[in-house]
Write a protein that holds these residues in place. Sequence first.
Motif, mmCIF file in Angstrom:
data_model
loop_
_atom_site.group_PDB
_atom_site.id
_atom_site.type_symbol
_atom_site.label_atom_id
_atom_site.label_comp_id
_atom_site.label_asym_id
_atom_site.label_seq_id
_atom_site.Cartn_x
_atom_site.Cartn_y
_atom_site.Cartn_z
ATOM 1 N N ARG A 69 0.841 -1.207 0.000
ATOM 2 C CA ARG A 69 0.000 0.000 0.000
ATOM 3 C C ARG A 69 0.870 1.248 0.000
ATOM 4 N N HIS A 70 1.946 1.224 0.785
ATOM 5 C CA HIS A 70 2.876 2.354 0.773
ATOM 6 C C HIS A 70 3.424 2.577 -0.635
ATOM 7 N N ARG A 71 3.838 1.505 -1.268
ATOM 8 C CA ARG A 71 4.482 1.631 -2.576
ATOM 9 C C ARG A 71 3.504 2.077 -3.651
ATOM 10 N N ALA A 72 2.233 1.868 -3.426
ATOM 11 C CA ALA A 72 1.226 2.357 -4.364
ATOM 12 C C ALA A 72 0.900 3.831 -4.133
ATOM 13 N N ASN A 73 1.397 4.382 -3.009
ATOM 14 C CA ASN A 73 1.099 5.775 -2.648
ATOM 15 C C ASN A 73 2.358 6.449 -2.102
ATOM 16 N N LEU A 74 3.449 6.400 -2.870
ATOM 17 C CA LEU A 74 4.747 6.791 -2.328
ATOM 18 C C LEU A 74 4.772 8.209 -1.796
ATOM 19 N N ILE A 75 4.245 9.166 -2.514
ATOM 20 C CA ILE A 75 4.273 10.543 -2.041
ATOM 21 C C ILE A 75 3.100 10.817 -1.122
#
Length: 251
Positions: A69-75
């Motif tokens: 989930r983090h990597r899908a929403n990096l910023i």
Amino acid sequence: MERIDGKPNLNGVWQVMNTANWNLEPHSAGPNPVADRLVGAIGAIPAGLGVVDGGEIPYLPEARERLERHRANLIRHDPEAACYLPGIPRATYMPYPFQIIQGNNDDILMAYEYASANRVIHMQEVGIPPIDTWMGTSYGQWEGDTLVVTTLALGPGLVKLPAGEMVEGVTWLDRAGNYLTNHATVVERFTLMGPNHIDYVATVDDPTIYSRPWTIRMPIYRRMEPNAQLLEFKCVPFSEHLLYGDLIEGQ
């Protein structure tokens, strides 16, 4: 080498020279994660060999779901984008210098250029921190010529993400979304290998999200300019539109 009360003198301005803040694990070069191709190579991700022993952080399956989930929403999810304090060990290897202030038999202060962050290394036995904070609570002791720092209670509680969502906060370890929780114990080892080089090793243990403790290691270098000092990087003005732009646009 100069010593203070028989211990290595770590005073000075220090900085890493690696890509750990982009990704602790080995990674290829990549495009800017948010900008379109009109910016060209500006903001592109540099390749890195990684600093994790064994190459991979040993996430449990359910913890890897949050990582994705983090990597899908990096910023949108990265606390660095919001100018939140970086936590430990990330503060050490961000692309900004930090300063160690060490006196005689006293606590040690580490001050960071990024967001004017700082932490006190309490030179005493490891205790029970009263509260979770962004930078945690750090306890230090000398093992021979190595400064060993144990940091606990790393956790910001509920935070507002750049996306506007309120979530239980975790400490991001890099821009790739790797993270730890407030259950983590971080043990850092600072060993002065010469007048201008510290051997840095940090072990992270968090049984709620990892299958075993894991370790990173890297050199830290002294800034050698005659006027080496920390400058201001107060990033709150840079993050305001990201955090509150929906309110501004709605006026």
